[in-house]
Design an enzyme around this catalytic site. Structure first.
Site, mmCIF file in Angstrom:
data_model
loop_
_atom_site.group_PDB
_atom_site.id
_atom_site.type_symbol
_atom_site.label_atom_id
_atom_site.label_comp_id
_atom_site.label_asym_id
_atom_site.label_seq_id
_atom_site.Cartn_x
_atom_site.Cartn_y
_atom_site.Cartn_z
ATOM 1 N N HIS A 163 -36.842 -12.120 34.599
ATOM 2 C CA HIS A 163 -36.993 -12.323 36.035
ATOM 3 C C HIS A 163 -38.384 -12.850 36.348
ATOM 4 O O HIS A 163 -39.384 -12.323 35.866
ATOM 5 C CB HIS A 163 -36.755 -11.014 36.798
ATOM 6 C CG HIS A 163 -36.961 -11.151 38.281
ATOM 7 N ND1 HIS A 163 -36.160 -11.961 39.060
ATOM 8 C CD2 HIS A 163 -37.890 -10.613 39.115
ATOM 9 C CE1 HIS A 163 -36.578 -11.893 40.323
ATOM 10 N NE2 HIS A 163 -37.622 -11.092 40.374
ATOM 11 N N SER A 164 -38.457 -13.912 37.162
ATOM 12 C CA SER A 164 -39.709 -14.501 37.622
ATOM 13 C C SER A 164 -40.554 -14.922 36.416
ATOM 14 O O SER A 164 -40.112 -15.743 35.613
ATOM 15 C CB SER A 164 -40.439 -13.509 38.529
ATOM 16 O OG SER A 164 -41.419 -14.143 39.300
ATOM 17 N N MET A 165 -41.765 -14.386 36.240
ATOM 18 C CA MET A 165 -42.557 -14.726 35.061
ATOM 19 C C MET A 165 -41.775 -14.447 33.783
ATOM 20 O O MET A 165 -41.867 -15.193 32.797
ATOM 21 C CB MET A 165 -43.867 -13.936 35.040
ATOM 22 C CG MET A 165 -44.760 -14.260 33.847
ATOM 23 S SD MET A 165 -46.268 -13.253 33.728
ATOM 24 C CE MET A 165 -45.596 -11.764 32.967
ATOM 25 N N ALA A 179 -38.743 -14.909 33.212
ATOM 26 C CA ALA A 179 -37.817 -15.998 32.901
ATOM 27 C C ALA A 179 -38.513 -17.067 32.060
ATOM 28 O O ALA A 179 -37.943 -17.597 31.100
ATOM 29 C CB ALA A 179 -37.268 -16.606 34.187
ATOM 30 N N SER A 214 -33.848 -15.539 36.084
ATOM 31 C CA SER A 214 -33.719 -15.055 37.458
ATOM 32 C C SER A 214 -34.997 -15.315 38.247
ATOM 33 O O SER A 214 -36.104 -15.095 37.748
ATOM 34 C CB SER A 214 -33.442 -13.537 37.419
ATOM 35 O OG SER A 214 -33.616 -12.940 38.680
#
Length: 242
Positions: free
Chosen positions: A87-89, A91, A114
């Site tokens: 998720h975010s970083m 990803a 994500s």
């Protein structure tokens, strides 16, 4: 200290799911996932230095260096089918780890990304890591998430903001290195009101694989994962078992 945390061991599981945390996050971001996953899936979440029980350790030097060490850490656990979720970083880190694994002939069953723009796409050019405390907290407030409640306490800011800044520095310094698309299928999960990436922008991840691609949109902000945890985990399970 170990880079991966597994709260519930499942020796009979046929699949391992490796989860990569957002900037400022820790392995606890995925602690509620264990109870939502079937007995056939064993979850391992990343615990980066500079936070929680690794608070005294120096933060990673770069996304590339982080991906290198996580790849090496994962290798002994790849004796069965596996997938990655970031998720975010997380990803971006999961994507770079997948590139390294494929270079070793170890392709995941699927890469789930994500709340993140595709690695080759333009990103937020603001140097958030250089913002003063109040300005940085204001930006984090826009994203939402549990950290917002913690950062309301000034004493906690002194503990949390240094590793949040360190993570933002990793993202700000990251530069995509052109290369062939993955052989691994990519599933993108985003929200409809995320200030970091829109569903339309998230479609650019399709260019990063020659395999299957899917996109699922949930309602919510950047941390839609929290209120829609069960549905997101359900999406992951369906993708892995379908």
């Amino acid at each position: 200290m170990t880079w991966l945390r597994c709260a519930v061991r499942r020796p009979a599981a046929d699949t391992r799911l490796f989860c990569f945390t957002h900037a400022g996050g820790s392995a606890t971001a995925y602690r509620e996932w264990h109870g939502l996953l079937p007995a056939t899936v064993e979850l391992h979440a990343t615990q980066l230095p500079g936070r929680a029980d690794r608070f005294s350790e120096p933060p990673p030097e770069s996304i590339e260096a982080l991906a290198d060490v996580l790849t090496e850490t994962m290798l002994p656990l790849l004796d069965r089918r596996f997938a990655l979720f970031g998720h975010s970083m997380g990803a971006t880190v999961a994507y770079e780890v997948t590139r390294r694994l494929e270079a070793r002939g170890l392709a995941p069953a699927r890469l789930f990304v994500s709340g993140s723009p595709a690695p080759h796409e333009p990103r937020d050019t603001r140097a958030l890591s250089t913002y003063d405390d109040d300005a940085l907290v204001a930006e984090l407030n826009k994203l939402g998430g549990t950290e917002v409640e913690i950062l309301a306490h000034h004493a906690m800011r002194e503990i949390v903001l240094p590793y949040v800044r360190a993570d933002f520095r990793l993202l700000e310094a990251y530069r995509y290195r052109p290369g062939p698309p993955l052989r691994t299928p990519i599933s993108v999960v985003v929200s409809d009101a995320d200030p970091v990436v829109t569903p339309e922008q998230a479609k650019a991840w399709e260019a990063r694989t020659v395999s299957e691609f899917s996109l699922r949109v949930f309602p919510g902000d950047h941390f839609y994962l929290q209120p829609h945890r069960a549905a997101v985990v359900g999406e992951v399970v369906r993708s892995l078992t379908g």
